[in-house]
Design a protein around this motif. Sequence first.
Motif, PDB file in Angstrom:
ATOM      1  N   VAL A   1       2.762   2.284  -7.977  1.00 21.75           N
ATOM      2  CA  VAL A   1       1.818   2.041  -9.074  1.00 21.75           C
ATOM      3  C   VAL A   1       0.403   1.985  -8.514  1.00 21.75           C
ATOM      4  N   ALA A   2      -0.527   2.618  -9.206  1.00 16.30           N
ATOM      5  CA  ALA A   2      -1.945   2.511  -8.886  1.00 16.30           C
ATOM      6  C   ALA A   2      -2.616   1.691  -9.973  1.00 16.30           C
ATOM      7  N   VAL A   3      -3.346   0.662  -9.568  1.00 16.83           N
ATOM      8  CA  VAL A   3      -4.023  -0.225 -10.515  1.00 16.83           C
ATOM      9  C   VAL A   3      -5.528  -0.077 -10.325  1.00 16.83           C
ATOM     10  N   LEU A   4      -6.208   0.393 -11.359  1.00 16.64           N
ATOM     11  CA  LEU A   4      -7.667   0.437 -11.349  1.00 16.64           C
ATOM     12  C   LEU A   4      -8.173  -0.963 -11.659  1.00 16.64           C
TER      13      LEU A   4
ATOM     14  N   VAL B   1       4.317  -4.219  -1.455  1.00 14.84           N
ATOM     15  CA  VAL B   1       3.181  -4.162  -0.536  1.00 14.84           C
ATOM     16  C   VAL B   1       1.978  -3.689  -1.321  1.00 14.84           C
ATOM     17  N   LEU B   2       0.845  -4.350  -1.135  1.00 12.47           N
ATOM     18  CA  LEU B   2      -0.395  -3.931  -1.784  1.00 12.47           C
ATOM     19  C   LEU B   2      -1.261  -3.170  -0.772  1.00 12.47           C
ATOM     20  N   VAL B   3      -1.821  -2.064  -1.225  1.00 11.98           N
ATOM     21  CA  VAL B   3      -2.787  -1.325  -0.420  1.00 11.98           C
ATOM     22  C   VAL B   3      -4.110  -1.383  -1.178  1.00 11.98           C
ATOM     23  N   VAL B   4      -5.072  -2.077  -0.601  1.00 10.33           N
ATOM     24  CA  VAL B   4      -6.355  -2.311  -1.265  1.00 10.33           C
ATOM     25  C   VAL B   4      -7.364  -1.305  -0.722  1.00 10.33           C
TER      26      VAL B   4
ATOM     27  N   GLU C   1      -6.701  -1.253   3.223  1.00  9.28           N
ATOM     28  CA  GLU C   1      -5.983  -2.325   3.904  1.00  9.28           C
ATOM     29  C   GLU C   1      -4.636  -2.584   3.247  1.00  9.28           C
ATOM     30  N   ARG C   2      -3.626  -2.715   4.086  1.00  2.00           N
ATOM     31  CA  ARG C   2      -2.270  -3.020   3.640  1.00  2.00           C
ATOM     32  C   ARG C   2      -2.062  -4.535   3.740  1.00  2.00           C
TER      33      ARG C   2
ATOM     34  N   LEU D   1      -3.058  -0.034  -4.732  1.00  3.31           N
ATOM     35  CA  LEU D   1      -1.741   0.583  -4.839  1.00  3.31           C
ATOM     36  C   LEU D   1      -0.687  -0.488  -4.606  1.00  3.31           C
ATOM     37  N   CYS D   2       0.306  -0.537  -5.470  1.00  2.72           N
ATOM     38  CA  CYS D   2       1.408  -1.485  -5.344  1.00  2.72           C
ATOM     39  C   CYS D   2       2.673  -0.671  -5.070  1.00  2.72           C
TER      40      CYS D   2
END
Length: 411
Positions: free
Chosen positions: A137-140, A160-163, A176-177, A196-197
């Motif tokens: 999932v991509a979160v704007l 895992v979140l990718v910022v 950053e992960r 990104l989640c």
Amino acid sequence: MITVVGTGTGAPVAEDVLAGAALVVGGRRHLDAVRLPEGAERVVLGPLAPALDTIAEYAGKELAVVVLASGDPGFFGIVRALAERFGAELLDVRPGVSSVATAFARLGLPWDDAVVVSAHGRDLRTAVNACRAHPKVAVLTGPGAGPAELGAALGDGDRVLVVASALGDPERERVERTSPAEAAARDWGAAVSVVLCLDEARALGGVRTVAGVPERPARWALDEGEFAHRDSMITKFEVRALALARLGPRLGDLVWDVGAGSGSVAVECARLGAAVVAVEKAADGVERIRANARAHGVGVRVVHGSAPGALDGLDDPDAVFVGGGGRELPAVVAACARRARRTVVVAMAALDRVPAAREALTAAGFRCDGVLLQSSRLAPLPGGVTRLAATNPVFLLWGVRAPASCEGVVQ
């Protein structure tokens, strides 16, 4: 003509686009990165309405306007507002690379199977539930709906979140992960572009999507044989079909399946895009639900415990399905009705349970309706003939949150 230019992820703005512009509108960092034509007015985007009014003044005088936007301005961007205000025929849109595409490119991952949601100016819970339900999932992001808030809402789990921050800025870009808990504990500032989640075990599989939204399954109300179950203890497909219609599970929803049994309702809701929590008191039932979820390629969170106590600590759901029908049913329905945002559906075989369940729904302010479902299925007999085999009748009640009271409909 209003020229809308996508920038901000590394693509420079061509000088000929700005030539002759009487008004240039954009974020401060976009405006600072370009050389404005002599005499052009500059408007820094803040609240959208005043900027649109200024654009209207220039467009009304047939003066050239340029709008600078991040990435692809037609992808959750300013093109929608401009087209609604001025008409699509007045726009010359020159898209850049979207922040979502850029973020996935930084990871070397495809994103045609990702679900894309926006939390900018929207309810964060929709994005959170999409992250719970789908592996990629991509979160704007937006003010009050950034990595910290998303991480806090997701809590512990396997995501895992990718910022991705300041994408396209050679000096400030960061990808950053982190874990949801680590993200919740940090101050990320205002430069975040997209989060990104990922469920990394399933991220390369993703889901089939159409324009960033999960494709609806070709079938629902699946046959009982498509689920593992014990001694035919499963919500029959005729009942499940109506229950799904009343629950209305969709992307961004959270659904509880309480007294889940085999988890057939939970799995079907997950297949339709919702985040799902299945509550089941039997240990073998818990394992069966997990096996059914794996078999159908969906994620279902399973809580081992008895309702209503097991519901404590869960996020409030949009919709609830209650199965079972034991002595504790009225208390369970009442607890679910206090928490449900939209609807509660109750299935029960015993007529004696109907009045109490109905009262629990109406006491919580739901408009109540219901039916007795009786069906007979075609069954073969020797000699090539067919008989009708009756299934057990089931009462299905549903309550919809509304000020009107229940008028009594179970016949």
